[in-house]
Write an enzyme that holds these catalytic residues in place. Sequence first.
Site, PDB file in Angstrom:
ATOM      1  N   PRO A   1      60.632  48.505  -4.865  1.00 48.51           N
ATOM      2  CG  PRO A   1      61.837  49.383  -6.659  1.00 48.51           C
ATOM      3  CD  PRO A   1      61.836  48.268  -5.665  1.00 48.51           C
TER       4      PRO A   1
ATOM      5  NE  ARG B   1      61.525  54.206  16.918  1.00 51.13           N
ATOM      6  CZ  ARG B   1      60.553  55.034  17.326  1.00 51.13           C
ATOM      7  NH1 ARG B   1      59.327  54.877  16.877  1.00 51.13           N
ATOM      8  NH2 ARG B   1      60.814  56.005  18.177  1.00 51.13           N
TER       9      ARG B   1
ATOM     10  CG  ASP C   1      57.814  58.697  17.964  1.00 48.16           C
ATOM     11  OD1 ASP C   1      58.269  59.722  18.512  1.00 48.16           O
ATOM     12  OD2 ASP C   1      58.291  57.555  18.120  1.00 48.16           O
TER      13      ASP C   1
HETATM   14  N1  SAM Z   1      64.351  47.219 -11.588  1.00 41.90           N
HETATM   15  C1  SAM Z   1      63.677  47.501 -10.348  1.00 41.90           C
HETATM   16  C2  SAM Z   1      62.575  48.514 -10.583  1.00 41.90           C
HETATM   17  O1  SAM Z   1      62.803  49.449 -11.335  1.00 41.90           O
HETATM   18  O2  SAM Z   1      61.505  48.387  -9.982  1.00 41.90           O
HETATM   19  C3  SAM Z   1      64.619  48.089  -9.318  1.00 41.90           C
HETATM   20  C4  SAM Z   1      65.590  47.114  -8.790  1.00 41.90           C
HETATM   21  S1  SAM Z   1      66.547  47.806  -7.472  1.00 41.90           S
HETATM   22  C5  SAM Z   1      67.919  48.472  -8.336  1.00 41.90           C
HETATM   23  C6  SAM Z   1      67.214  46.380  -6.699  1.00 41.90           C
HETATM   24  C7  SAM Z   1      66.500  45.958  -5.431  1.00 41.90           C
HETATM   25  O3  SAM Z   1      66.551  46.988  -4.479  1.00 41.90           O
HETATM   26  C8  SAM Z   1      65.042  45.619  -5.568  1.00 41.90           C
HETATM   27  O4  SAM Z   1      64.858  44.287  -6.023  1.00 41.90           O
HETATM   28  C9  SAM Z   1      64.540  45.821  -4.157  1.00 41.90           C
HETATM   29  O5  SAM Z   1      64.738  44.671  -3.357  1.00 41.90           O
HETATM   30  C10 SAM Z   1      65.426  46.929  -3.636  1.00 41.90           C
HETATM   31  N2  SAM Z   1      64.811  48.264  -3.632  1.00 41.90           N
HETATM   32  C11 SAM Z   1      65.198  49.330  -4.355  1.00 41.90           C
HETATM   33  N3  SAM Z   1      64.452  50.390  -4.112  1.00 41.90           N
HETATM   34  C12 SAM Z   1      63.553  50.025  -3.176  1.00 41.90           C
HETATM   35  C13 SAM Z   1      62.493  50.688  -2.505  1.00 41.90           C
HETATM   36  N4  SAM Z   1      62.187  51.965  -2.762  1.00 41.90           N
HETATM   37  N5  SAM Z   1      61.769  50.004  -1.593  1.00 41.90           N
HETATM   38  C14 SAM Z   1      62.055  48.708  -1.334  1.00 41.90           C
HETATM   39  N6  SAM Z   1      63.037  48.017  -1.945  1.00 41.90           N
HETATM   40  C15 SAM Z   1      63.789  48.657  -2.862  1.00 41.90           C
END
Ligand code: SAM
Length: 273
Positions: free
Chosen positions: A127, A193, A208
């Site tokens: 994220p 895609r 798209d």
């Molecule tokens: N502690 C982290 C933070 O607050 O940034 C969040 C960890 S999340 C619970 C666990 C995993 O989910 C991350 O390591 C990532 O690989 C994935 N993840 C969660 N949200 C995501 C998003 N919006 N985009 C990409 N990967 C995500």
Amino acid sequence: MAPIPPLRIDVLTLFPEMFQGVLGSSILKRAAEPITYPGKQANPDNSGDISGDHSGDISGGGGVRPPIVSYHITNIRDYADNKHQKVDQPSFGGGPGMVIQCQPIWDSVQAVQAMDDRPTTRILLTPQGVPLTQPLVEELANLPRLLMIAGHYEGIDERVIEKLAPIREISVGDYVLSGGELPAMTLIDAIVRLLPGALGHQDSAHHDSFSPGTKRLLDHPHYTRPRTWEGMDAPAVLLSGNHAKIEAWREAEALKRTQQRRPDLIDKTPPPA
Ligand code: SAM
């Protein structure tokens, strides 16, 4: 011309079973299989259908479309260096949640990367990464090999992320999911895609929302049979057979809906040359 190998996508995950349904269905499944089109004689070495940038043309004739992608899902746990296959530990400094350790991530990346000698673009789903957009998807769809890492729990020990540089950190949006598996599948779907031969119509992805064919605005509304449903008529212009008028109507509707729903996209549209 030598056949071009399919785009190779590796995913490192603690939950490989999550990928079966998505990669084994619909367009993502078909893209990983050869498809024979009736009409022309099948091309025995599959050459000529896919060019260096994965472009190819399967429209208007028969032949074989070779697989345009291959998926390789690896369980990070298989690379744990302990007999219990434990890969996570509590966060230094305290607090809730577990952190995935450096060693299994590092070892699994080294092992998987060595399975194919094409240049690999490493991607961490997080994220905290750059937001995923259609231009970024288009860029990734032109690469020969992608290696995606899906985190879980509190995330991954920062030191291994640093040591894996260069690595693209990509987010699917400003919200937090439990793991990187759904983001990895989202990214795979968006990429595959776009590979020529993945969709029935070579052109459809181009038109798209957010894509070059819509000038990166939203798509226009779509209608189909019946002509009247629940007392609501489909726009008459779409049934007029006048292609110029239909095109003009679609452009105007796309612009109107973008102005209403996503005016921020209009500000970003480059001015006409
Ligand atoms: N502690 C982290 C933070 O607050 O940034 C969040 C960890 S999340 C619970 C666990 C995993 O989910 C991350 O390591 C990532 O690989 C994935 N993840 C969660 N949200 C995501 C998003 N919006 N985009 C990409 N990967 C995500």
